[in-house]
Scaffold this active site. Structure first.
Site, PDB file in Angstrom:
ATOM      1  CG  HIS A  96      -0.430   0.302   2.502  1.00  0.00           C
ATOM      2  ND1 HIS A  96      -0.167  -0.667   3.437  1.00  0.00           N
ATOM      3  CD2 HIS A  96      -0.092   1.470   3.095  1.00  0.00           C
ATOM      4  CE1 HIS A  96       0.304  -0.105   4.538  1.00  0.00           C
ATOM      5  NE2 HIS A  96       0.361   1.193   4.349  1.00  0.00           N
ATOM      6  CG  ASP A 127      -0.027  -4.007   2.730  1.00  0.00           C
ATOM      7  OD1 ASP A 127       0.513  -3.458   1.751  1.00  0.00           O
ATOM      8  OD2 ASP A 127      -0.544  -3.363   3.659  1.00  0.00           O
ATOM      9  CB  SER A 210       3.002   1.911   6.124  1.00  0.00           C
ATOM     10  OG  SER A 210       1.817   2.007   6.847  1.00  0.00           O
TER      11      SER A 210
END
Length: 358
Positions: A96, A127, A210
């Site tokens: 992402h 992911d 992230s």
């Protein structure tokens, strides 16, 4: 006044009085024991700062060792983090973070300017993604990945990345739990992936963290921080102190295949081989997963399932939504056999299914 509160002083009173009496008896002995006690107390007081200094030194050492392995990734207008996977310029991050872009600008902890990078491959189902730097800047260092089997609740961990665009930021916490199965939202840049065996941590995970590093005090990356829990009761704002990281074992598995083969060739993720949607009952409550399409030669096809069937249970787990089906399958592996209970024309059926691979 709350009656339960008024009881607390009364319960503590006798204990406090007993403790005072004990102190008086000890203090009145006038013997060498009193002196020894004073010395022991002094030793304990001296040991506390030493222990704190040792822990601080551990933090500083780990940060110095690992930050050269953590980078900031600019994907268009979005910022995220990444971890240097090897000495060839491969960087692992979240799918992402890269989104649908093919090129990126990467800033390392020691470089003054950004370095161009390109996408090798993205695997949204887990992911994870790998990008590769066009050149190797000075000071770049491949991270050391730890053993996921040795991650234990209570371990001190540091989260490193670029939260809110603040590069080379570090937060600290502990491993709060292991083995969590978490489903990402598909909005706000998430992939909607259901990921098993995630590491839960109290270290702050904020936007921009992230793809960064969750690190133990041995300087090993034990996970890739991926998302923070949200509280629906507070407008889906982040729930403080509840973040999740993809375990290092899965990171190595996925990144290793991408580096070696340019894509994921063995996902290790179980699948029924169906396209499906959530169905609701007469009260508009989720009531199962309707099969829309069955893949030829897939697990469901081999078990005799067909479009229109509604899956209501996998093994002993009740299935009400697509998410609950994904979470049930996340705990299994390709080749596992399980019972799938479904309804067809109002009748309930059970099939023995050998799970395929996603």
């Amino acid at each position: 006044m709350d009656a339960s509160r008024t009881r607390v002083p009364r319960r503590l009173g006798p204990v406090a009085a007993w403790a005072c009496a004990l102190l008086l008896v000890t203090g009145c002995t006038g013997s060498g024991r009193g002196s020894d006690g004073a010395r022991e107390g002094g030793t304990a007081q001296a040991a506390a700062p030493r222990a704190a200094n040792d822990l601080q030194a551990d933090y500083e050492r780990v940060i110095k060792d690992v930050l050269p392995s953590v980078v900031q990734i600019q994907a268009g207008d979005s910022l995220g983090s990444g971890v240097v996977y090897d000495g060839k310029g491969h960087v692992v991050t979240n799918a992402h973070v890269v989104g649908d872009r093919e090129s990126f600008r990467v800033t390392t902890a020691s470089s003054e300017g950004a370095v161009a990078a390109r996408l090798v491959s993205s695997y949204p189902e887990q992911d994870l993604a790998v990008i590769k730097l066009d050149r190797l800047p000075d000071g770049l260092r491949a991270a050391r990945f730890g053993d996921s089997a040795k991650v234990a609740v209570g371990q001190i961990v540091l989260a490193m990345g670029s939260p809110l665009g603040l590069s080379s930021s570090v937060t600290q916490g502990i491993v709060s739990a292991t083995g969590r199965t978490v489903t990402e939202g598909s909005g706000g840049g998430g992939t909607g992936a259901t990921i098993a065996n995630m590491v839960q941590t109290s270290a702050a995970i904020n936007p921009g963290n992230s793809g960064g590093a969750l690190v133990n005090l041995d300087g090993q990356v034990i996970g890739i921080p991926t998302l923070a829990a949200t509280d629906p009761g507070m407008g889906d704002s982040a729930a403080p102190g509840i973040g999740f990281a993809i375990p290092a074992s899965m990171v190595r598995t996925v990144a290793g295949q991408i580096v070696e083969d340019g894509r994921v060739t063995d996902s290790g993720r179980a699948a029924l081989g169906i396209t499906a949607r959530t169905v609701v009952d007469d009260d508009y409550r989720p009531a199962g997963v309707a099969v829309v399409e069955v893949s030829d030669g897939g697990a469901a096809d081999d078990a005799g399932m067909r479009p229109g069937d509604v899956v209501v249970r996998v093994g002993d787990t009740g299935i009400t939504t697509i998410t609950s089906l994904a979470e049930a399958l996340a705990s299994m592996a390709p080749g596992d056999r399980t019972k799938v209970t479904y309804t067809r024309d109002g009748d309930e059926h059970t099939a023995e299914v050998t799970l395929g691979e996603q």
